[in-house]
Enzyme design. Structure first.
Site, PDB file in Angstrom:
ATOM      1  N   GLU A 102      42.264 -21.641  26.960  1.00 32.65           N
ATOM      2  CA  GLU A 102      43.026 -20.609  26.244  1.00 32.65           C
ATOM      3  C   GLU A 102      43.651 -21.212  24.985  1.00 32.65           C
ATOM      4  OE1 GLU A 102      45.299 -18.085  28.830  1.00 32.65           O
ATOM      5  OE2 GLU A 102      46.898 -17.841  27.341  1.00 32.65           O
ATOM      6  N   ASP A 104      46.514 -19.961  22.174  1.00 32.60           N
ATOM      7  CA  ASP A 104      47.534 -18.914  22.111  1.00 32.60           C
ATOM      8  C   ASP A 104      48.313 -18.870  20.810  1.00 32.60           C
ATOM      9  OD1 ASP A 104      47.076 -18.160  24.728  1.00 32.60           O
ATOM     10  OD2 ASP A 104      48.799 -19.214  25.548  1.00 32.60           O
ATOM     11  N   GLU A 106      51.713 -16.522  20.331  1.00 33.06           N
ATOM     12  CA  GLU A 106      52.627 -15.543  20.912  1.00 33.06           C
ATOM     13  C   GLU A 106      53.836 -15.411  19.985  1.00 33.06           C
ATOM     14  OE1 GLU A 106      52.032 -15.451  25.685  1.00 33.06           O
ATOM     15  OE2 GLU A 106      53.314 -17.051  24.933  1.00 33.06           O
TER      16      GLU A 106
END
Length: 291
Positions: A102, A104, A106
């Protein structure tokens, strides 16, 4: 803080980046993504524009129809304005399974007048805990800005409006730390309530009187290796999904971009797991020693 000359250099670069970002080739949200949850709170308003909303009942999210194994992904976002405390807008690449990979972005909301926190992380073989966090040098709610992930076999580079903010290198051969390189990933995004942790460690809760909260997306672009039926579009003469130019497969930061990266990390980084000695009293993770 940076010297006046470096500020001038950086602001000049920002102006050039802003002018170049407007030439992005948009893909069609109808063709590229499925809204996977939210009961109507995610809406494709036209082929180039998508919005998410969050209220007390639910948020919303999408995922890409394509899976990618390496690529350069651009998305323009305009984040939730006003009092966004407790909300998280997530934009990331992820594979499936218990040993997932993953990458990311955010965006952690905050009280009106306080800055958003841009939270980044990299998971490999199900292990993350590689957080770096930043303030932004602009208001991300006033207009759209381009958030990019460059992922090739040598490195992952996170960029904002063309400015690199983080690099995660493939040092698997020397450190044994797995690098995301084998598992195809889909693009995901969501707007959701995380007031148990997102703002000041959960001390500030979501003000539902401000709902619905809305985030907007446009100008998605993927120059990437699309994986279908176990075969990559980059394996032979097939073009990548965004065009025939695959220079990103070996792209790295030149001296100018390395200077920009250092500038951002000096002035806008607010957390780096590789500097958190309280968290790692026995020594930092091995990838932290890679120059």
């Amino acid at each position: 803080m940076a010297s006046i000359s470096s500020r001038v250099f950086f602001l000049l670069f920002l102006s050039l980046s802003a002018s170049s970002s407007s030439s992005l080739v948009s893909a069609n949200f109808y063709d590229e993504f499925d809204i996977t949850w939210g009961d109507g709170r995610g809406k494709v308003l036209n082929p180039d524009l998508l919005t998410f909303s969050l209220d007390k009942s639910s948020g919303s999210g999408f995922e890409s129809r394509n899976e990618y194994l390496f690529g350069k992904i651009d998305m323009q976002l305009k984040l939730v304005p006003g009092n966004s405390a407790g909300t998280v807008t997530a934009y990331y690449l992820s594979s499936k399974g218990s040993n997932w990979d993953e990458i990311d972005f955010e965006f952690l909301g905050n009280l009106s007048g306080d800055p958003y926190i841009l939270h980044t992380n990299v998971f490999s073989q199900g292990k993350g805990n590689r957080e770096q966090q930043f303030y932004l040098w602009f208001d991300p709610t006033a207009d759209f800005h381009t958030y990019s992930i460059l992922w090739n076999p040598q490195r992952i580079i996170f960029s904002v409006d063309g400015t690199p903010i983080r690099e995660f290198k493939n040092a698997e051969s020397t450190t044994g730390v797995p690098f995301p390189k084998d598992q195809p990933m889909r693009i995901h995004s969501s707007l959701w309530n995380a007031d148990d942790w997102a703002t000041r460690g959960g001390l500030v809760k979501t003000d539902w009187s401000q709902a619905p909260f809305t985030a907007s997306y446009r100008n998605f672009k993927a120059d990437a290796c699309v994986v279908a039926s176990g075969k990559s579009s980059c394996g032979g003469s097939a073009a990548s999904s965004g065009g025939n130019n695959q220079a990103w497969l070996s792209e790295e930061l030149d001296n100018t971009k390395q200077e920009r990266l250092r500038w951002v990390q000096k002035n806008y980084m607010i957390y780096n797991y590789c500097s958190d000695s309280k968290r790692f009293p026995q020594g930092f993770p091995p990838e932290c020693n890679i120059v």
